[in-house]
Design an enzyme around this catalytic site. Structure first.
Site, PDB file in Angstrom:
ATOM      1  N   THR A  38      70.706 -36.684  -7.987  1.00  0.00           N
ATOM      2  CA  THR A  38      70.135 -35.733  -8.962  1.00  0.00           C
ATOM      3  C   THR A  38      70.370 -34.281  -8.539  1.00  0.00           C
ATOM      4  O   THR A  38      70.042 -33.374  -9.300  1.00  0.00           O
ATOM      5  CB  THR A  38      68.613 -35.959  -9.135  1.00  0.00           C
ATOM      6  OG1 THR A  38      68.007 -35.962  -7.831  1.00  0.00           O
ATOM      7  CG2 THR A  38      68.322 -37.268  -9.821  1.00  0.00           C
ATOM      8  N   GLY A  39      70.901 -34.069  -7.347  1.00  0.00           N
ATOM      9  CA  GLY A  39      71.145 -32.704  -6.865  1.00  0.00           C
ATOM     10  C   GLY A  39      72.520 -32.208  -7.275  1.00  0.00           C
ATOM     11  O   GLY A  39      73.394 -32.999  -7.649  1.00  0.00           O
ATOM     12  N   ASP A  63      74.141 -40.424   2.209  1.00  0.00           N
ATOM     13  CA  ASP A  63      73.015 -41.150   1.622  1.00  0.00           C
ATOM     14  C   ASP A  63      72.080 -41.549   2.765  1.00  0.00           C
ATOM     15  O   ASP A  63      72.509 -42.233   3.699  1.00  0.00           O
ATOM     16  CB  ASP A  63      73.560 -42.395   0.899  1.00  0.00           C
ATOM     17  CG  ASP A  63      72.515 -43.004  -0.009  1.00  0.00           C
ATOM     18  OD1 ASP A  63      71.386 -43.238   0.477  1.00  0.00           O
ATOM     19  OD2 ASP A  63      72.820 -43.247  -1.187  1.00  0.00           O
ATOM     20  N   LEU A  78      63.338 -34.445   2.130  1.00  0.00           N
ATOM     21  CA  LEU A  78      63.003 -34.436   0.692  1.00  0.00           C
ATOM     22  C   LEU A  78      63.789 -35.479  -0.098  1.00  0.00           C
ATOM     23  O   LEU A  78      63.516 -35.660  -1.288  1.00  0.00           O
ATOM     24  CB  LEU A  78      63.320 -33.057   0.088  1.00  0.00           C
ATOM     25  CG  LEU A  78      62.309 -31.928   0.242  1.00  0.00           C
ATOM     26  CD1 LEU A  78      62.196 -31.472   1.689  1.00  0.00           C
ATOM     27  CD2 LEU A  78      62.715 -30.739  -0.617  1.00  0.00           C
ATOM     28  N   LYS A  96      64.431 -48.206  -1.208  1.00  0.00           N
ATOM     29  CA  LYS A  96      65.266 -48.107   0.002  1.00  0.00           C
ATOM     30  C   LYS A  96      65.332 -46.651   0.482  1.00  0.00           C
ATOM     31  O   LYS A  96      65.260 -46.379   1.684  1.00  0.00           O
ATOM     32  CB  LYS A  96      66.684 -48.631  -0.279  1.00  0.00           C
ATOM     33  CG  LYS A  96      66.735 -50.154  -0.332  1.00  0.00           C
ATOM     34  CD  LYS A  96      68.016 -50.657  -0.950  1.00  0.00           C
ATOM     35  CE  LYS A  96      69.183 -50.656  -0.007  1.00  0.00           C
ATOM     36  NZ  LYS A  96      70.376 -51.297  -0.644  1.00  0.00           N
ATOM     37  N   LYS A 110      63.107 -38.530  16.290  1.00  0.00           N
ATOM     38  CA  LYS A 110      62.733 -39.054  17.609  1.00  0.00           C
ATOM     39  C   LYS A 110      63.840 -38.751  18.637  1.00  0.00           C
ATOM     40  O   LYS A 110      63.563 -38.259  19.730  1.00  0.00           O
ATOM     41  CB  LYS A 110      62.515 -40.569  17.487  1.00  0.00           C
ATOM     42  CG  LYS A 110      62.117 -41.256  18.768  1.00  0.00           C
ATOM     43  CD  LYS A 110      61.964 -42.745  18.529  1.00  0.00           C
ATOM     44  CE  LYS A 110      62.031 -43.507  19.833  1.00  0.00           C
ATOM     45  NZ  LYS A 110      62.597 -44.840  19.688  1.00  0.00           N
ATOM     46  N   TYR A 150      58.210 -45.721  -6.404  1.00  0.00           N
ATOM     47  CA  TYR A 150      58.051 -44.342  -5.935  1.00  0.00           C
ATOM     48  C   TYR A 150      56.712 -44.181  -5.197  1.00  0.00           C
ATOM     49  O   TYR A 150      56.697 -43.758  -4.033  1.00  0.00           O
ATOM     50  CB  TYR A 150      58.116 -43.416  -7.146  1.00  0.00           C
ATOM     51  CG  TYR A 150      58.063 -41.951  -6.816  1.00  0.00           C
ATOM     52  CD1 TYR A 150      59.156 -41.295  -6.245  1.00  0.00           C
ATOM     53  CD2 TYR A 150      56.924 -41.188  -7.100  1.00  0.00           C
ATOM     54  CE1 TYR A 150      59.111 -39.933  -5.968  1.00  0.00           C
ATOM     55  CE2 TYR A 150      56.869 -39.830  -6.826  1.00  0.00           C
ATOM     56  CZ  TYR A 150      57.965 -39.205  -6.259  1.00  0.00           C
ATOM     57  OH  TYR A 150      57.914 -37.849  -5.981  1.00  0.00           O
TER      58      TYR A 150
HETATM   59  P1  NAD Z   1      65.223 -33.767  -7.202  1.00  0.00           P
HETATM   60  O1  NAD Z   1      65.547 -35.065  -7.829  1.00  0.00           O
HETATM   61  O2  NAD Z   1      65.705 -32.517  -7.868  1.00  0.00           O
HETATM   62  O3  NAD Z   1      65.732 -33.718  -5.706  1.00  0.00           O
HETATM   63  C1  NAD Z   1      65.898 -34.847  -4.902  1.00  0.00           C
HETATM   64  C2  NAD Z   1      67.191 -34.679  -4.118  1.00  0.00           C
HETATM   65  O4  NAD Z   1      67.366 -35.822  -3.248  1.00  0.00           O
HETATM   66  C3  NAD Z   1      68.417 -34.635  -5.026  1.00  0.00           C
HETATM   67  O5  NAD Z   1      69.268 -33.586  -4.614  1.00  0.00           O
HETATM   68  C4  NAD Z   1      69.074 -35.999  -4.832  1.00  0.00           C
HETATM   69  O6  NAD Z   1      70.454 -35.980  -5.073  1.00  0.00           O
HETATM   70  C5  NAD Z   1      68.707 -36.300  -3.386  1.00  0.00           C
HETATM   71  N1  NAD Z   1      68.680 -37.727  -3.058  1.00  0.00           N
HETATM   72  C6  NAD Z   1      68.089 -38.726  -3.749  1.00  0.00           C
HETATM   73  N2  NAD Z   1      68.281 -39.909  -3.122  1.00  0.00           N
HETATM   74  C7  NAD Z   1      68.997 -39.632  -1.991  1.00  0.00           C
HETATM   75  C8  NAD Z   1      69.515 -40.437  -0.941  1.00  0.00           C
HETATM   76  N3  NAD Z   1      69.344 -41.764  -0.937  1.00  0.00           N
HETATM   77  N4  NAD Z   1      70.212 -39.830   0.044  1.00  0.00           N
HETATM   78  C9  NAD Z   1      70.426 -38.486   0.033  1.00  0.00           C
HETATM   79  N5  NAD Z   1      69.965 -37.677  -0.947  1.00  0.00           N
HETATM   80  C10 NAD Z   1      69.250 -38.241  -1.960  1.00  0.00           C
HETATM   81  O7  NAD Z   1      63.644 -33.728  -7.036  1.00  0.00           O
HETATM   82  P2  NAD Z   1      62.667 -32.599  -6.470  1.00  0.00           P
HETATM   83  O8  NAD Z   1      61.698 -32.306  -7.539  1.00  0.00           O
HETATM   84  O9  NAD Z   1      63.436 -31.491  -5.882  1.00  0.00           O
HETATM   85  O10 NAD Z   1      61.894 -33.414  -5.337  1.00  0.00           O
HETATM   86  C11 NAD Z   1      62.175 -33.238  -3.960  1.00  0.00           C
HETATM   87  C12 NAD Z   1      61.166 -34.015  -3.136  1.00  0.00           C
HETATM   88  O11 NAD Z   1      59.849 -33.564  -3.426  1.00  0.00           O
HETATM   89  C13 NAD Z   1      61.188 -35.531  -3.393  1.00  0.00           C
HETATM   90  O12 NAD Z   1      61.005 -36.207  -2.177  1.00  0.00           O
HETATM   91  C14 NAD Z   1      59.992 -35.744  -4.282  1.00  0.00           C
HETATM   92  O13 NAD Z   1      59.461 -37.034  -4.131  1.00  0.00           O
HETATM   93  C15 NAD Z   1      59.036 -34.667  -3.790  1.00  0.00           C
HETATM   94  N6  NAD Z   1      58.075 -34.297  -4.831  1.00  0.00           N
HETATM   95  C16 NAD Z   1      58.441 -33.500  -5.890  1.00  0.00           C
HETATM   96  C17 NAD Z   1      57.508 -33.175  -6.869  1.00  0.00           C
HETATM   97  C18 NAD Z   1      57.848 -32.289  -8.026  1.00  0.00           C
HETATM   98  O14 NAD Z   1      56.964 -32.020  -8.853  1.00  0.00           O
HETATM   99  N7  NAD Z   1      59.051 -31.779  -8.157  1.00  0.00           N
HETATM  100  C19 NAD Z   1      56.203 -33.680  -6.777  1.00  0.00           C
HETATM  101  C20 NAD Z   1      55.886 -34.502  -5.710  1.00  0.00           C
HETATM  102  C21 NAD Z   1      56.818 -34.795  -4.741  1.00  0.00           C
END
Ligand code: NAD
Ligand code: UDP
Length: 324
Positions: A38-39, A63, A78, A96, A110, A150
């Site tokens: 999603t990035g 990944d 994140l 996963k 660690k 999630y």
């Molecule tokens: P987002 O989807 O924009 O960002 C997530 C990023 O992680 C993306 O760049 C995606 O490509 C990358 N990603 C996903 N799976 C991956 C993997 N297996 N390996 C490597 N990269 C991977 O979402 P966001 O809103 O920026 O959220 C970032 C973090 O903050 C997440 O962990 C999310 O759970 C947490 N979070 C966000 C919110 C919110 O309101 N935005 C609320 C609670 C928690």
């Protein structure tokens, strides 16, 4: 201030891209790791070439479900899709990412003795029976529903962080993030903010799921990043809520967007998704006490900046789709 080599997993995503830029601007060496689910590198916009030429910003396509050897002394973990539409697209992969991915990042912390901050979520509280939600509340989560990949995934990620801390003395931080919005949200991510704003910009009615009486508390991204950086440097290990504690209903959100845009939105109702939490507001007592954290950006101001960003992206997308 001392500078660090900082690994940001999920660094090309919505929150990650803001965090990477903030860390870079503070003088740190930043490693932005992402699998680009999603990035997007476009999230760095006009700063991209400056970052590439600086010698202290690296992009790593990886990944987190696979192990990796890297050196860092701070890790912001994140990596995980955050929007229900994206995390339910491939639920097994989401689990996963949260479990195996966090296990790999804890292992990396660690080995390198890096301090690691886990991006957890208010979703660990599920559909809460305690309101507002303090960190001491254990939550009300359906373990077998469509959101569980999630919610439960993040709960295990928190468990892993705490166990790596107790068993291996890994220096951990846990941020429980509440609904965050701002520029770099994807136009298609399906979250309420981007949906309503894009609908308003395209003259479409707001799609309210259910009656619209459910509540959320929306935090502008710069306030969250401020909380992240404070938490990373604070002397604490257990979870800390980060967000904004101004709570509104989804109907009120539609009205506010209409006011900011100077045109009330039409509304259509759609079915409420399964296990959609009825209310959510962070208890920020701990963040205020430990971090001196205070969200500063009002909803009106944050909406203005987000609308401006999404309007530009929608224009770019429309221009790119036009035949030459
Ligand atoms: P987002 O989807 O924009 O960002 C997530 C990023 O992680 C993306 O760049 C995606 O490509 C990358 N990603 C996903 N799976 C991956 C993997 N297996 N390996 C490597 N990269 C991977 O979402 P966001 O809103 O920026 O959220 C970032 C973090 O903050 C997440 O962990 C999310 O759970 C947490 N979070 C966000 C919110 C919110 O309101 N935005 C609320 C609670 C928690
Ligand atoms: N929602 C809505 N219309 C939309 C998208 C979401 O009414 O087009 C509702 C959704 O049912 C939920 C709230 O808005 O009650 C927040 O949804 P979002 O997906 O942004 O985040 P989360 O449910 O994870 O807090």
């Amino acid at each position: 201030m001392s500078t660090h080599v900082v690994l940001v997993t999920g660094g090309a995503g919505f929150i990650g891209s803001h965090l990477c830029l903030r860390l870079f601007d503070e003088g740190h060496h930043v490693i932005c790791l992402d699998n680009y689910f999603t990035g997007r590198r476009e999230n760095f916009g006009e700063r991209h070439s400056e970052l590439m030429l600086s010698g202290r910003f690296e992009f790593v396509r990886h990944d987190v479900v696979e192990p990796i050897i890297l050196e860092a002394d701070r890790i912001f973990h994140l990596a995980c899709p955050a929007s229900p539409v994206h995390y339910q697209y491939n639920p097994v992969k989401t689990i996963k990412t949260n479990v195996v991915g966090t296990y790999h990042m804890m292992g990396l912390a660690k080995r390198t003795k890096a301090r690691i901050l886990l991006a957890s979520t208010s979703e660990v509280y599920g559909d809460p029976s305690v309101h507002p939600q303090p960190e001491t509340y254990w939550g009300n989560v359906n373990p077998i529903g469509v959101r569980s990949c999630y919610d439960e995934g993040k709960r295990v990620a928190e468990t892993l962080a705490m166990d790596y801390h107790r068993q291996h003395k890994v220096d951990i931080r846990i941020a429980r993030i509440f609904n965050t919005y701002g520029p770099n949200m994807a136009t298609n991510d399906g979250r309420v903010m981007s949906n309503f704003i894009c609908q308003a910009l395209q003259g479409q009615p707001a799609t309210i799921y259910g009656e619209g009486n459910q509540t959320r508390s929306f935090c502008y991204v710069s306030d969250l990043i401020d909380g992240f950086c404070r938490l990373m440097e604070a002397d604490t290990t257990g979870p800390v809520n980060l967000g904004n504690d101004t709570e509104i209903t989804i109907l009120e959100l539609v009205e506010t967007i209409g006011k900011v845009m100077g045109k009330p939105m039409e509304i259509i109702h759609k079915p409420l998704p399964q296990d959609d939490p009825t209310r959510r507001r962070p208890d920020l007592t701990l963040a205020r006490k430990l971090l001196n954290y205070e969200p500063k950006v009002s909803l009106q101001e944050g909406l203005g900046r987000t609308i401006e960003y999404l309007a530009r992206i929608l224009d770019e997308q429309a221009n790119a789709a036009e035949p030459n």
